[in-house]
Design an enzyme around this catalytic site. Structure first.
Site: not given
Ligand code: AMP
Ligand code: MG
Length: 486
Positions: A93, A176, A252, A262
């Site tokens: 995203r 960002r 990640d 993040d």
């Molecule tokens: P995060 O927990 O924000 O670090 O996200 C973990 C993974 O999930 C990353 O690969 C993000 O790009 C993906 N991700 C989180 N929220 C979304 C969303 N609403 N749509 C698509 N991918 C998402």
């Molecule tokens: Mg992330």
């Protein structure tokens, strides 16, 4: 000062092989408006913030316009999430819009979070909501001004595009700025897919971009690892000293440059709790405050594993990683002794720190208020106000040990007090303050973001007109649960 169109772009990442990313543009949001902008962040890339320039910024951050010099793409990576390897991650995203090069030859990634689906979105909608964008915006800028390595936030844009979480919310984006978007998970992706030539290309790129001094060294990959663990240890020591819990320390979410990265369900300590879990979805407490140093060590182990094909033998990597606990502890002790106003570190200081944290835990002391009050402590004078509100017997016991220790300090009390006020903030981004600001913004009132940001931009100053932002949280604001849904 220049508009986005006039900035100079390098876009080096987009010159890597196509296996590193998918070229992709943003999906437009409807009826966008700019919610907030950080002037110090705009200054980093010498961005003009006059009205016309902001209109263009709003069009770009809402995916309704682009710049010809962008090389917009979604990066692929993987990573360990809550201890398990997830082979399928990537920018689900967000998009790397391009890399700006300033007149001072500084490089900044421009990254748009909430820009719509990409090939890495899995089941997600590719969007971000206003509350999560405001939280990242305020916290990255707050961390920067606390002196903690972090990515930056330029602006937040919201829209009328509906996004469905627990309720219907507004599709929003965060722009960002960061020195890099390369994560531990980038290395893991090429390691676990056994693409060792690309793993090498990634390591060479990382060294060339961020550690050019290592380019011709025969041990460059080992030295790269050494650099990463040093920076990570320092970042986490800063978190612990500031009372900051990240909440989702998956690999990640670990930047290769040791910048806080993040922002999700993060939280600052209010009443000190060693076992503080800020992430409502972290049922086992894997990412509890107390666990962060060990988890960062474990994460560095995952990176070491991913680098193995470039080094061939485990021993030198092991030797480096074995230094991590010591590296972390020495940073942490130095930062904490600085908070205590001590000019030199002595052997017994870790014990003094430990007993203090035990006191804060037992007495449910507000972490930030305590240290700020301690700046005004001097032996044989009345206690500062906040300290008077605490139970006296255990406090006085600890203060007498501290007073003994101060006798060997190299500064007098006024100088110590002044030095302490430069490292013990009066203002932090308390969860309840972020929450109040978000509620106002959701009603269309963006002024409180600006007001809060202005104290967070100089958190060590007094700001007598903004005393309310320094207060302990009301009861309702103490145990706010922040979910991962963002
Ligand atoms: P995060 O927990 O924000 O670090 O996200 C973990 C993974 O999930 C990353 O690969 C993000 O790009 C993906 N991700 C989180 N929220 C979304 C969303 N609403 N749509 C698509 N991918 C998402
Ligand atoms: Mg992330």
């Amino acid at each position: 000062m220049t508009t986005l169109n006039q900035l100079k772009f390098r876009n080096s990442f987009s010159q890597l092989p196509e296996a590193f990313y998918t070229r992709q543009s943003a999906n437009p949001l409807t009826n966008p408006r700019l919610v907030c902008i950080s002037q110090p962040a705009a200054d980093l890339i010498e961005l003009d913030t006059s009205c016309t320039s902001l209109n263009q910024l709003c069009e770009i951050t809402s995916g309704n316009d682009t710049c010809p010099s962008f090389a917009t793409l979604a990066m692929v990576y993987s990573g360990h999430q809550f201890g398990s390897y997830n082979p399928q991650l990537g920018d689900g995203r967000g998009l790397l819009l391009g890399e700006v090069q300033t007149a001072q030859q500084e490089n900044w990634d421009l990254y748009l979070k909430g820009s719509g689906t990409t090939p890495y979105s899995r089941f997600g909608d590719g969007r971000a909501v206003l509350r999560s964008c405001i939280r990242e915006f305020l916290c990255s800028e707050a961390m920067q001004h606390l002196g903690i390595p972090t990515t930056r936030a330029l602006c937040v844009t919201t829209s009328d595009t509906p996004v469905y979480r627990e309720t219907e919310e507004r599709g929003s984006t965060l722009l960002r700025l960061a020195r890099t978007h390369i994560r531990f998970g980038h290395f893991e992706y090429f390691y676990y897919t056994r693409q060792h030539d690309l793993l090498k290309a990634l390591a060479d790129y990382t060294i060339g971009q961020y550690f050019p001094q290592l380019v011709n060294d025969s041990d460059k990959y080992l030295l790269l690892f050494q650099e990463v663990i040093s920076k990570t240890a320092l970042m986490v020591a800063h978190w612990q000293a500031a009372g900051f819990a990240h909440g989702v320390m998956n690999t990640d979410n670990m930047s290769i440059l040791g910048e806080t990265f993040d922002y999700g369900p993060f939280g600052f300590q209010d009443d000190f709790d060693w076992n503080y879990i800020c992430n409502h979805s972290d049922y086992s407490g894997r990412y509890a405050f107390s666990q962060q140093p060990d988890i960062s060590y474990w994460n560095c182990g995952r990176l070491a594993q991913a680098l193995l094909p470039l080094i061939d033998e485990t021993e030198p990597l092991q030797t480096i990683i074995d230094q991590y606990p010591q590296l972390y502890s020495s940073h942490y002790t130095r930062l904490m002794t600085r908070k205590l106003g001590l000019t030199l570190v002595e052997d017994e200081d870790p014990e003094l720190i430990k007993s203090l944290l035990q006191l804060l835990q037992n007495e449910h002391c507000d972490y930030t208020l305590f240290f700020r009050a301690l700046c005004y402590f001097a032996p044989d004078t009345p206690l500062p106000d906040y300290l008077q509100t605490l139970q006296q017997e255990p406090l006085l016991r600890w203060l007498s040990t501290y007073a003994e220790r101060l006798k060997r300090n190299l500064t007098d009390n006024p100088a110590r007090s002044q030095a302490m006020r430069q490292v013990n903030p009066k203002f932090i981004l308390r969860n309840y303050l972020a929450q109040q600001t978000i509620e106002q913004a959701e009603q269309g009132n963006y002024k409180p973001i600006e007001e809060l940001l202005s104290v967070l931009e100089s958190p060590y100053d007094e700001h007598p007109e903004s005393e309310h932002f320094a207060a302990a949280p009301p009861d309702w604001g103490k145990k706010l649960e922040i979910s991962c849904s963002s």
